[in-house]
Design an enzyme around this catalytic site. Structure first.
Site, short mmCIF file in Angstrom:
data_model
loop_
_atom_site.label_atom_id
_atom_site.label_comp_id
_atom_site.label_asym_id
_atom_site.label_seq_id
_atom_site.Cartn_x
_atom_site.Cartn_y
_atom_site.Cartn_z
N ASP A 1 1.07 -10.42 2.46
CA ASP A 1 2.27 -10.71 2.13
C ASP A 1 2.75 -12.02 1.32
O ASP A 1 3.80 -11.85 0.45
CB ASP A 1 3.10 -10.54 3.44
CG ASP A 1 2.95 -9.09 4.10
OD1 ASP A 1 2.19 -8.25 3.56
OD2 ASP A 1 3.52 -8.98 5.15
N GLU B 1 12.23 -12.03 3.78
CA GLU B 1 11.59 -11.04 4.58
C GLU B 1 11.08 -11.21 6.00
O GLU B 1 10.46 -12.25 5.95
CB GLU B 1 10.35 -10.49 3.51
CG GLU B 1 9.85 -9.34 4.17
CD GLU B 1 8.25 -9.20 3.50
OE1 GLU B 1 7.26 -8.82 4.26
OE2 GLU B 1 8.24 -9.35 2.37
N SER C 1 1.59 -13.29 10.01
CA SER C 1 0.31 -13.33 10.66
C SER C 1 -0.77 -12.38 10.14
O SER C 1 -0.16 -11.21 9.65
CB SER C 1 0.55 -13.11 12.24
OG SER C 1 1.53 -11.88 12.48
N GLY D 1 6.17 -1.05 4.28
CA GLY D 1 6.50 -1.29 2.97
C GLY D 1 7.57 -2.30 2.60
O GLY D 1 8.14 -2.26 1.41
N LYS D 2 7.88 -3.20 3.44
CA LYS D 2 8.76 -4.40 3.26
C LYS D 2 8.47 -5.20 1.98
O LYS D 2 9.16 -5.57 1.16
CB LYS D 2 9.04 -5.23 4.54
CG LYS D 2 9.86 -4.56 5.77
CD LYS D 2 9.95 -5.41 6.79
CE LYS D 2 8.74 -6.17 7.44
NZ LYS D 2 7.73 -5.49 8.03
N THR D 3 7.15 -5.64 2.01
CA THR D 3 6.65 -6.47 1.01
C THR D 3 6.42 -5.91 -0.41
O THR D 3 7.06 -6.44 -1.27
CB THR D 3 5.20 -7.04 1.33
OG1 THR D 3 5.36 -7.78 2.53
CG2 THR D 3 4.71 -8.01 0.37
N LYS E 1 9.60 -16.00 3.52
CA LYS E 1 8.87 -15.15 4.63
C LYS E 1 8.65 -16.27 5.81
O LYS E 1 8.01 -17.12 5.80
CB LYS E 1 7.79 -14.65 4.24
CG LYS E 1 7.21 -13.42 5.74
CD LYS E 1 6.15 -12.75 4.88
CE LYS E 1 5.96 -11.50 6.36
NZ LYS E 1 6.53 -10.57 6.27
#
Length: 245
Positions: free
Chosen positions: A64, A125, A47, A20-22, A43
């Site tokens: 992302d 990120e 990939s 859930g970082k993005t 970022k």
């Protein structure tokens, strides 16, 4: 040569990939923009592309990168949001190798330079967790150390999160990076009592606060100012730093 200290930054990492970082990063960016801040998103590598057909050609899209670009109001080129993108859903150096390419460790760091005169706050990120390979020389934590921004940890709320989160905290502390806190989120509904118990264990055992629990499709909490978690890097310019510890 521009100093990293020119911009206030925050490095968002996670206890795992797809944690859930993005999602959290985008909610932070949206909250900052609504408060009048000039914020960018970087970022260093991404990939795992989604390939869509348009006419006779197939166009890759990185979820992302698109989400971060959209959250910043589509004001900046996607090529600056993420300069190094690879097709396969693998760690960036492995995905790059599939294409006969290599991740540039220097560009992971120098990609920050473009932002320094354009924004006041820069959210960085990472890719995967802190020990995920991000170049042939580096894991994500190596890059975070060289940039020197404080770290925000995104974690799942459910079973296993105590171990994963405490391990992440311990590893970051070994490299002497400040940790602003933990944010929990999940794409699926979660049981509140167990989440509160997990939060207490993480906080009691580490001393790191759990700043927020963001439920599915919810914004960043209005009562929390995320700008307070951004700070200037104590490091010199990245060109003076040793690449690949």
């Amino acid at each position: 040569m521009t100093s990293l200290s020119k911009v206030r930054g925050l490095f968002v990492t996670g206890t795992d990939t797809d944690v859930g970082k993005t999602y959290v990063s985008c909610r932070i960016i949206e909250a900052l923009l609504s408060s009048g801040h000039n914020v960018g998103a970087y970022k260093p590598a991404c990939s795992g592309a989604m390939v869509s057909s348009q006419g006779s050609s197939s166009l890759p899209e990185w979820h992302d990168v698109h989400e971060l670009w959209s959250a910043t109001g589509q004001r900046f080129p996607k090529s600056q949001v993420c300069p190094q993108c690879y097709l396969e859903p693998l760690a960036p150096p492995l995905a790059a190798a599939r294409e006969g390419r290599t991740v540039s460790a220097e560009q992971l760091r120098s990609g920050v330079d473009w932002w320094l005169d354009r924004v006041d706050l820069l959210l960085v990120e990472g890719a995967g967790g802190i020990f995920a390979p991000i170049s042939e020389q580096d894991v994500v934590l190596d890059l975070a150390v060289d940039l020197g921004f404080p770290m925000l940890i995104v974690a799942r709320p459910g079973l296993g999160t105590i171990n994963h989160t405490l391990l992440t905290i311990a590893a970051i502390r070994q490299r002497d990076l400040p940790i602003t806190g933990v944010v929990m989120t999940s794409a699926l509904p979660f049981e509140q009592q167990s989440v509160m118990e997990n939060i207490k264990e993480i906080t009691d055992r580490s001393g790191v606060p759990v700043l927020a629990v963001i439920e599915p499709d919810q914004p960043w909490p209005a009562t929390i100012d995320p700008a307070a978690y951004f700070s200037r890097s104590p490091n010199p310019t990245h060109q003076e730093l040793q690449v690949g510890k």
